[in-house]
Every structure is written in C-alpha cells, then in structure tokens.
Design a protein around this motif. Structure first.
Motif, PDB file in Angstrom:
ATOM      1  N   ALA A  95      -5.003  11.276   4.767  1.00 37.35           N
ATOM      2  CA  ALA A  95      -3.602  11.025   4.427  1.00 37.35           C
ATOM      3  C   ALA A  95      -2.709  12.119   5.004  1.00 37.35           C
ATOM      4  CB  ALA A  95      -3.446  10.965   2.913  1.00 37.35           C
ATOM      5  N   ALA A  96      -1.405  11.965   4.796  1.00 31.57           N
ATOM      6  CA  ALA A  96      -0.432  12.955   5.245  1.00 31.57           C
ATOM      7  C   ALA A  96       0.769  12.889   4.314  1.00 31.57           C
ATOM      8  CB  ALA A  96       0.016  12.637   6.668  1.00 31.57           C
ATOM      9  N   GLN A  97       1.497  13.979   4.210  1.00 33.73           N
ATOM     10  CA  GLN A  97       2.758  13.917   3.481  1.00 33.73           C
ATOM     11  C   GLN A  97       3.801  13.241   4.361  1.00 33.73           C
ATOM     12  OE1 GLN A  97       3.197  14.740   0.176  1.00 33.73           O
ATOM     13  NE2 GLN A  97       0.967  14.875   0.377  1.00 33.73           N
ATOM     14  N   LYS A 103      18.555   4.938   3.321  1.00 35.34           N
ATOM     15  CA  LYS A 103      18.980   4.291   4.566  1.00 35.34           C
ATOM     16  C   LYS A 103      20.282   4.939   5.033  1.00 35.34           C
ATOM     17  CE  LYS A 103      16.420   0.576   5.723  1.00 35.34           C
ATOM     18  NZ  LYS A 103      16.353  -0.794   5.189  1.00 35.34           N
ATOM     19  N   GLY A 104      20.348   5.277   6.316  1.00 36.77           N
ATOM     20  CA  GLY A 104      21.560   5.867   6.861  1.00 36.77           C
ATOM     21  C   GLY A 104      21.665   7.364   6.661  1.00 36.77           C
ATOM     22  N   SER A 105      20.641   7.982   6.099  1.00 34.84           N
ATOM     23  CA  SER A 105      20.651   9.433   5.871  1.00 34.84           C
ATOM     24  C   SER A 105      20.751  10.193   7.191  1.00 34.84           C
ATOM     25  CB  SER A 105      19.355   9.834   5.160  1.00 34.84           C
ATOM     26  OG  SER A 105      19.198  11.234   5.166  1.00 34.84           O
ATOM     27  N   THR A 106      21.337  11.398   7.125  1.00 36.47           N
ATOM     28  CA  THR A 106      21.399  12.247   8.320  1.00 36.47           C
ATOM     29  C   THR A 106      20.056  12.950   8.554  1.00 36.47           C
ATOM     30  OG1 THR A 106      22.235  14.054   6.964  1.00 36.47           O
ATOM     31  CG2 THR A 106      23.877  12.695   8.110  1.00 36.47           C
ATOM     32  N   ILE A 107      19.165  12.866   7.582  1.00 37.08           N
ATOM     33  CA  ILE A 107      17.826  13.443   7.757  1.00 37.08           C
ATOM     34  C   ILE A 107      16.998  12.465   8.586  1.00 37.08           C
ATOM     35  CG2 ILE A 107      15.725  14.222   6.588  1.00 37.08           C
ATOM     36  CD1 ILE A 107      17.502  14.781   4.096  1.00 37.08           C
ATOM     37  N   LYS A 108      16.652  12.918   9.804  1.00 37.17           N
ATOM     38  CA  LYS A 108      15.924  12.029  10.723  1.00 37.17           C
ATOM     39  C   LYS A 108      14.468  12.460  10.890  1.00 37.17           C
ATOM     40  CE  LYS A 108      19.752   9.828  11.834  1.00 37.17           C
ATOM     41  NZ  LYS A 108      20.058   8.666  10.968  1.00 37.17           N
ATOM     42  N   GLY A 109      14.161  13.648  10.397  1.00 40.49           N
ATOM     43  CA  GLY A 109      12.792  14.153  10.555  1.00 40.49           C
ATOM     44  C   GLY A 109      12.646  15.489   9.859  1.00 40.49           C
ATOM     45  N   LYS A 110      11.455  16.042  10.031  1.00 42.85           N
ATOM     46  CA  LYS A 110      11.039  17.293   9.411  1.00 42.85           C
ATOM     47  C   LYS A 110      12.066  18.426   9.595  1.00 42.85           C
ATOM     48  CE  LYS A 110       7.227  20.397  10.368  1.00 42.85           C
ATOM     49  NZ  LYS A 110       5.881  20.525  10.957  1.00 42.85           N
ATOM     50  N   ALA A 111      12.623  18.514  10.809  1.00 43.93           N
ATOM     51  CA  ALA A 111      13.525  19.618  11.131  1.00 43.93           C
ATOM     52  C   ALA A 111      14.806  19.579  10.300  1.00 43.93           C
ATOM     53  CB  ALA A 111      13.868  19.579  12.619  1.00 43.93           C
ATOM     54  N   ASP A 112      15.139  18.436   9.753  1.00 41.78           N
ATOM     55  CA  ASP A 112      16.387  18.299   8.972  1.00 41.78           C
ATOM     56  C   ASP A 112      16.197  18.573   7.480  1.00 41.78           C
ATOM     57  OD1 ASP A 112      17.614  17.411  11.362  1.00 41.78           O
ATOM     58  OD2 ASP A 112      16.937  15.357  10.962  1.00 41.78           O
ATOM     59  N   LEU A 113      14.979  18.863   7.061  1.00 43.54           N
ATOM     60  CA  LEU A 113      14.716  18.995   5.618  1.00 43.54           C
ATOM     61  C   LEU A 113      15.178  20.325   5.023  1.00 43.54           C
ATOM     62  CD1 LEU A 113      11.162  17.479   4.985  1.00 43.54           C
ATOM     63  CD2 LEU A 113      13.378  16.565   4.254  1.00 43.54           C
ATOM     64  N   VAL A 178      15.933   2.496   0.868  1.00 40.71           N
ATOM     65  CA  VAL A 178      15.256   3.691   1.401  1.00 40.71           C
ATOM     66  C   VAL A 178      14.358   3.354   2.591  1.00 40.71           C
ATOM     67  CG1 VAL A 178      15.276   4.843  -0.849  1.00 40.71           C
ATOM     68  CG2 VAL A 178      13.257   3.532  -0.167  1.00 40.71           C
ATOM     69  N   GLN A 179      14.010   4.400   3.352  1.00 49.64           N
ATOM     70  CA  GLN A 179      13.090   4.220   4.473  1.00 49.64           C
ATOM     71  C   GLN A 179      12.184   5.427   4.633  1.00 49.64           C
ATOM     72  OE1 GLN A 179      16.680   4.456   7.258  1.00 49.64           O
ATOM     73  NE2 GLN A 179      14.992   5.082   8.587  1.00 49.64           N
ATOM     74  N   LYS A 180      11.034   5.171   5.216  1.00 47.72           N
ATOM     75  CA  LYS A 180      10.065   6.239   5.481  1.00 47.72           C
ATOM     76  C   LYS A 180      10.264   6.697   6.918  1.00 47.72           C
ATOM     77  CE  LYS A 180       5.029   6.629   5.950  1.00 47.72           C
ATOM     78  NZ  LYS A 180       5.091   6.680   7.417  1.00 47.72           N
ATOM     79  N   LEU A 181      10.322   8.016   7.117  1.00 50.23           N
ATOM     80  CA  LEU A 181      10.457   8.552   8.476  1.00 50.23           C
ATOM     81  C   LEU A 181       9.075   8.651   9.119  1.00 50.23           C
ATOM     82  CD1 LEU A 181      13.119  11.338   7.793  1.00 50.23           C
ATOM     83  CD2 LEU A 181      13.468   8.942   8.454  1.00 50.23           C
ATOM     84  N   SER A 182       9.055   8.788  10.443  1.00 49.27           N
ATOM     85  CA  SER A 182       7.751   8.767  11.124  1.00 49.27           C
ATOM     86  C   SER A 182       7.038  10.119  11.105  1.00 49.27           C
ATOM     87  CB  SER A 182       7.913   8.259  12.552  1.00 49.27           C
ATOM     88  OG  SER A 182       8.865   9.039  13.214  1.00 49.27           O
ATOM     89  N   ASP A 183       7.763  11.213  10.852  1.00 53.13           N
ATOM     90  CA  ASP A 183       7.118  12.529  10.835  1.00 53.13           C
ATOM     91  C   ASP A 183       6.055  12.635   9.738  1.00 53.13           C
ATOM     92  OD1 ASP A 183       8.589  13.490  12.887  1.00 53.13           O
ATOM     93  OD2 ASP A 183       9.684  15.008  11.738  1.00 53.13           O
ATOM     94  N   ALA A 184       4.910  13.189  10.090  1.00 55.94           N
ATOM     95  CA  ALA A 184       3.877  13.522   9.106  1.00 55.94           C
ATOM     96  C   ALA A 184       3.880  15.042   8.933  1.00 55.94           C
ATOM     97  CB  ALA A 184       2.525  13.038   9.583  1.00 55.94           C
ATOM     98  N   LEU A 185       3.881  15.503   7.683  1.00 51.46           N
ATOM     99  CA  LEU A 185       4.024  16.943   7.439  1.00 51.46           C
ATOM    100  C   LEU A 185       2.687  17.671   7.316  1.00 51.46           C
ATOM    101  CD1 LEU A 185       6.879  16.761   4.771  1.00 51.46           C
ATOM    102  CD2 LEU A 185       7.098  17.101   7.235  1.00 51.46           C
ATOM    103  N   THR A 186       1.637  16.949   6.983  1.00 55.46           N
ATOM    104  CA  THR A 186       0.342  17.583   6.723  1.00 55.46           C
ATOM    105  C   THR A 186      -0.793  16.666   7.189  1.00 55.46           C
ATOM    106  OG1 THR A 186       0.237  16.547   4.543  1.00 55.46           O
ATOM    107  CG2 THR A 186       1.125  18.785   4.612  1.00 55.46           C
ATOM    108  N   VAL A 187      -1.986  17.218   7.192  1.00 55.64           N
ATOM    109  CA  VAL A 187      -3.211  16.420   7.376  1.00 55.64           C
ATOM    110  C   VAL A 187      -4.055  16.665   6.134  1.00 55.64           C
ATOM    111  CG1 VAL A 187      -5.310  16.114   8.726  1.00 55.64           C
ATOM    112  CG2 VAL A 187      -3.156  16.674   9.881  1.00 55.64           C
TER     113      VAL A 187
END
Ligand code: GLN
Length: 228
Positions: A95-97, A103-113, A178-187
């Motif tokens: 799994a991964a985090q 929807k429409g959030s300015t957070i597009k990936g890990k770098a925006d968190l 809501v939507q899930k982003l494609s970035d995975a944070l962990t393994v």
C-alpha cells in the motif's frame, strides 16, 4: 475469547478497527472485508471460530499486549516502531499513503501539502508521515477516516492523507466533492500482528498466507472487495 488458546475448538480472536474499507468495515451490521476473510482462513486452519473485536486503531497494540486478542488484522503496516511491541506475519498487501482533496483544490500533489491543514487517522502511518514531514503544522487526528473526509467536504481541513485503497473507497462514495491525487507518499506492507514471541501463531498465519497466495485465493478476495 481469551487469547492464545492453543487447543482445537473454541474461539480465536482478532482485533481490528472496522472503519477501513475494503479491509474491514461494517455492512448490514456485520464486520466484513479482506482482513476478515483472511482471518477466517486462519481460524479454520486452527479449527476454531473467529471472534472479532472492533476498537480504535491506536489501541490495537494494547489489545495484543493485554491479551485481549490473538492477532490484529487491520490493514496494519509493518514498521520498525511497531516491531518493538509486536511480531508480524509475512506481508499480504502493498500500500501507499494517498492524498485526498476537495474537487478544484489548489493542492495538486505532495509539494503543495506543506503548511496545509491535513487530516489523518490517529496512530496510523499517515499520521506518522504528516507528523514527521510537516512539523510546523501537525495533522488533525481523527478516530475515523470517514470523519476526516466529512471535515474535508465541509472545508474545515485542506487534505486527507490515508492509505490508497481506503482512499479510493472514500472518494467513490463522495465523488462529486473530493478526489484522490496521483502522488504516493510512502511504500508500505500490510501484515497480521501477534503478541511478541508468539512464533507458533505467526508460522500458522504465514502458512495460511502462503497457500492463499499460491492458489489465487488472496487475489480473489482482494478483487471481490475492491469492486464491492
Ligand atoms: N496502514 C495504516 C497503518 O498501519 C492504516 C491502517 C488503518 O487505518 N486501519 O497505520
């Protein structure tokens, strides 16, 4: 269910937190899911009846140390920290985090968190990740992932960090919001946990997992709940 009974017959007790679809959740008043199906195979191997205890995720380690259950099956990731207090079976799932946003959030990936209000489930690896990586803005901790999603929908938080499969289920139920982003944070690797030193039960569980992997049963169970 008293723990660690070793004779055939009687009960074997699993503790879990049934807020984690597709691994364990309530459907029509019953606790079901991938982990429950695996646990039933373990119980069958032992010649026992499975009992399930539903507790908060962060009290699962104490269930083992206090002898309230024989094993924990809860989509639990193997970590070095947890290994200090419990023993793990072989892994049965990778799994991964994942990140969920409105929807429409300015957070597009890990770098925006960074600096954002992030919701996590208390005591999970998602909690660990956010606590470690965003020291200035500790995550908001919830008992249930579903409560974090509610707060995300009502804009009290900016994102939810949670395991990917569970994330998919939450998003499917709230697909307009809501939507899930494609970035995975962990393994991460899920395994069943037993009380430290219970090598006999670990080897029984490993035998069951090995069979379920080689005969295709594990994949079948995962696919059944994935598409449920
Ligand atoms: N895999 C995560 C962990 O082990 C979350 C598990 C869960 O929420 N049930 O911390």
């Amino acid at each position: 269910g008293t723990a660690a009974a070793s004779t055939a017959g009687g009960n074997v007790t699993m503790s879990t937190n049934a807020e984690f679809e597709p691994f364990e959740y309530k459907a029509n008043g019953k606790i079901v899911g991938i982990d429950v199906d695996i646990a039933n195979k373990v119980a069958a191997k032992l010649g026992k009846t499975l009992q399930v205890r539903d507790v908060a995720f962060d009290s699962l380690p104490a269930e083992l140390t206090a002898g309230k259950c024989d094993f924990v099956a809860a989509g639990m990731t193997i970590t070095d920290d947890r290994k200090k207090n419990m023993d793990f079976s072989d892994s049965y799932f990778d799994a991964a985090q994942a990140i969920i946003v409105a929807k429409g959030s300015t957070i597009k990936g890990k770098a925006d968190l960074k600096g954002k209000k992030i919701g996590v489930q208390q005591g999970t690896t998602g909690d660990d990740y956010c606590t470690k990586n965003y020291k200035d803005t500790p995550p908001k901790r919830y008992n249930k992932g579903a409560d974090a999603i509610s707060d995300l929908i009502s804009k009290r938080i900016d994102a939810v960090v949670i395991d990917d499969y569970s994330a998919q289920k939450f998003v499917a139920k709230n697909a307009n919001q809501v939507q899930k982003l494609s970035d995975a944070l962990t393994v991460e690797h899920y395994a069943i946990a037993v009380k430290k030193g219970n090598t006999q039960l670990v080897s029984t569980i490993n035998g069951v997992l090995k069979d379920m992997k080689s005969n295709g049963e594990l994949d079948k169970i995962i696919n059944k709940y994935k598409s449920a």
